[in-house]
Design an enzyme around this catalytic site. Sequence first.
Site, PDB file in Angstrom:
ATOM      1  N   ASP A  28      22.635  37.396  34.362  1.00 20.18           N
ATOM      2  CA  ASP A  28      24.055  37.742  34.211  1.00 20.18           C
ATOM      3  C   ASP A  28      24.492  38.764  35.259  1.00 20.18           C
ATOM      4  OD1 ASP A  28      26.544  37.547  33.062  1.00 20.18           O
ATOM      5  OD2 ASP A  28      26.111  38.937  31.424  1.00 20.18           O
ATOM      6  N   ARG A  32      30.469  39.976  38.701  1.00 18.37           N
ATOM      7  CA  ARG A  32      30.741  41.404  38.933  1.00 18.37           C
ATOM      8  C   ARG A  32      30.138  41.871  40.249  1.00 18.37           C
ATOM      9  NH1 ARG A  32      28.572  43.101  33.325  1.00 18.37           N
ATOM     10  NH2 ARG A  32      28.132  40.860  33.299  1.00 18.37           N
ATOM     11  N   HIS A  45      27.342  33.857  42.722  1.00 16.96           N
ATOM     12  CA  HIS A  45      26.471  32.768  42.247  1.00 16.96           C
ATOM     13  C   HIS A  45      25.511  32.334  43.352  1.00 16.96           C
ATOM     14  CE1 HIS A  45      28.654  32.700  38.587  1.00 16.96           C
ATOM     15  NE2 HIS A  45      29.747  32.151  39.072  1.00 16.96           N
ATOM     16  N   SER A  73      25.911  27.906  30.080  1.00 12.65           N
ATOM     17  CA  SER A  73      25.983  27.796  28.622  1.00 12.65           C
ATOM     18  C   SER A  73      27.041  26.779  28.204  1.00 12.65           C
ATOM     19  CB  SER A  73      26.308  29.161  28.003  1.00 12.65           C
ATOM     20  OG  SER A  73      27.671  29.469  28.192  1.00 12.65           O
ATOM     21  N   LEU A 139       3.125  26.556  36.464  1.00 15.06           N
ATOM     22  CA  LEU A 139       4.239  27.171  35.733  1.00 15.06           C
ATOM     23  C   LEU A 139       5.213  26.070  35.328  1.00 15.06           C
ATOM     24  CD1 LEU A 139       6.210  29.750  35.149  1.00 15.06           C
ATOM     25  CD2 LEU A 139       7.166  29.204  37.381  1.00 15.06           C
ATOM     26  N   ARG A 202      17.616  40.473  30.051  1.00 14.19           N
ATOM     27  CA  ARG A 202      19.035  40.228  30.370  1.00 14.19           C
ATOM     28  C   ARG A 202      19.457  41.238  31.424  1.00 14.19           C
ATOM     29  NH1 ARG A 202      24.184  38.202  26.982  1.00 14.19           N
ATOM     30  NH2 ARG A 202      25.572  38.131  28.768  1.00 14.19           N
ATOM     31  N   GLU A 221      10.274  40.335  22.695  1.00 15.34           N
ATOM     32  CA  GLU A 221      10.565  41.697  23.135  1.00 15.34           C
ATOM     33  C   GLU A 221      11.755  41.615  24.092  1.00 15.34           C
ATOM     34  OE1 GLU A 221       9.181  44.414  21.985  1.00 15.34           O
ATOM     35  OE2 GLU A 221       7.831  43.236  20.711  1.00 15.34           O
TER      36      GLU A 221
HETATM   37  C1  IPE Z   1      25.408  34.023  29.493  1.00 16.44           C
HETATM   38  O1  IPE Z   1      26.227  34.748  30.346  1.00 16.44           O
HETATM   39  C2  IPE Z   1      25.220  32.633  30.026  1.00 16.44           C
HETATM   40  C3  IPE Z   1      24.418  32.522  31.230  1.00 16.44           C
HETATM   41  C4  IPE Z   1      23.775  33.487  31.821  1.00 16.44           C
HETATM   42  C5  IPE Z   1      24.327  31.189  31.775  1.00 16.44           C
HETATM   43  P1  IPE Z   1      27.812  34.826  30.117  1.00 16.44           P
HETATM   44  O2  IPE Z   1      28.350  35.670  31.200  1.00 16.44           O
HETATM   45  O3  IPE Z   1      28.374  33.469  29.968  1.00 16.44           O
HETATM   46  O4  IPE Z   1      27.889  35.554  28.699  1.00 16.44           O
HETATM   47  P2  IPE Z   1      29.036  36.434  28.056  1.00 16.44           P
HETATM   48  O5  IPE Z   1      30.310  35.678  28.188  1.00 16.44           O
HETATM   49  O6  IPE Z   1      29.065  37.727  28.791  1.00 16.44           O
HETATM   50  O7  IPE Z   1      28.595  36.625  26.633  1.00 16.44           O
HETATM   51  C1  IPE Z   2      25.912  34.766  35.365  1.00 15.82           C
HETATM   52  O1  IPE Z   2      26.833  35.565  36.004  1.00 15.82           O
HETATM   53  C2  IPE Z   2      25.926  33.338  35.827  1.00 15.82           C
HETATM   54  C3  IPE Z   2      26.522  32.369  34.872  1.00 15.82           C
HETATM   55  C4  IPE Z   2      26.900  32.637  33.658  1.00 15.82           C
HETATM   56  C5  IPE Z   2      26.684  31.013  35.352  1.00 15.82           C
HETATM   57  P1  IPE Z   2      28.341  35.645  35.540  1.00 15.82           P
HETATM   58  O2  IPE Z   2      29.111  34.599  36.257  1.00 15.82           O
HETATM   59  O3  IPE Z   2      28.444  35.588  34.058  1.00 15.82           O
HETATM   60  O4  IPE Z   2      28.762  37.070  36.077  1.00 15.82           O
HETATM   61  P2  IPE Z   2      29.649  38.151  35.318  1.00 15.82           P
HETATM   62  O5  IPE Z   2      29.011  38.376  33.993  1.00 15.82           O
HETATM   63  O6  IPE Z   2      31.023  37.585  35.211  1.00 15.82           O
HETATM   64  O7  IPE Z   2      29.565  39.352  36.198  1.00 15.82           O
HETATM   65 MG    MG Z   3      28.465  36.993  32.615  1.00 11.04          MG
END
Ligand code: IPE
Ligand code: IPE
Ligand code: MG
Length: 257
Positions: A28, A32, A45, A73, A139, A202, A221
């Site tokens: 995640d 940002r 990305h 997701s 793996l 995370r 964990e």
């Molecule tokens: C969780 O991240 C999904 C993935 C990493 C693919 P999100 O950015 O979608 O989750 P929320 O919206 O912050 O809960």
């Molecule tokens: C995780 O990064 C990648 C996916 C969910 C596909 P985000 O795209 O959720 O990045 P933030 O959370 O908006 O920073």
């Molecule tokens: Mg996110």
Amino acid sequence: MKKNSISEDILKSIDQNRLPKHIAIIMDGNGRWATKKGLPRTAGHKRGMDTVDMVVTKSRDLGIKVLTLYAFSTENWRRPEKEVNFLMRLLKTYLIIQRKKMMRNNIKFNVIGRIQELPAIIRKEIEKTVKITSGNTALTLNIALNYGGRVEIIDAVRKLFKDLLAVKKDLNATDLVNSIDEETISNYLYTAGFPDPDLLIRTSGELRVSNFLLWQIAYSEIYITDTLWPDFSETDFYMAVLDYQKRDRRYGGVKSI
Ligand code: IPE
Ligand code: IPE
Ligand code: MG
């Protein structure tokens, strides 16, 4: 040079006999990371893919048996169409480029999620990668794509129900219902046959599971770091494993001495 020696020092302190068998990661913070740099979210990305490459390679080198990465997701379809399309294209490119490397590194590729709902062009690349890497043994790389913990449970219940209806002539209803146990449920999930994650990482500091592996993380964990996914380094990865090795896993029992 300095960075390498730090990660090598940390690597040396990892106990090879107490490695997590299965690491799951909620990758995640790509958006940002990009916004902070004044770039479009898609640039985050793209950079995040380098981190994917790093954790896959390092997991394999370390001797981790299963790595599950949350890539898209069931809720991520709510994002702007342009971003969703970019992510799909990025995945396709990743598969095409990484296939050879997976073969070189003895990595078996697998996907979890509602794959049937993905664009045909992506499914084709997935199938091809799954097929050619199916004999690899070092793996298993599981990519969670169009994955949701709740739809996974719905899909499991539907399949189980269908199977139970098919055998119902031979057993009475009570025996049938009572035959369902934890193992049955585990075996009907997308992750059937894999051990539950020992370590769930995370990035980006969010304190939530966002519909990831709801059943499987019952006793994982959890390691949360503020670092954004594109900045997550080899050192950060080893730190997470080291932190895991300091935990006392009690499973509801008492401290093991
Ligand atoms: C969780 O991240 C999904 C993935 C990493 C693919 P999100 O950015 O979608 O989750 P929320 O919206 O912050 O809960
Ligand atoms: C995780 O990064 C990648 C996916 C969910 C596909 P985000 O795209 O959720 O990045 P933030 O959370 O908006 O920073
Ligand atoms: Mg996110």
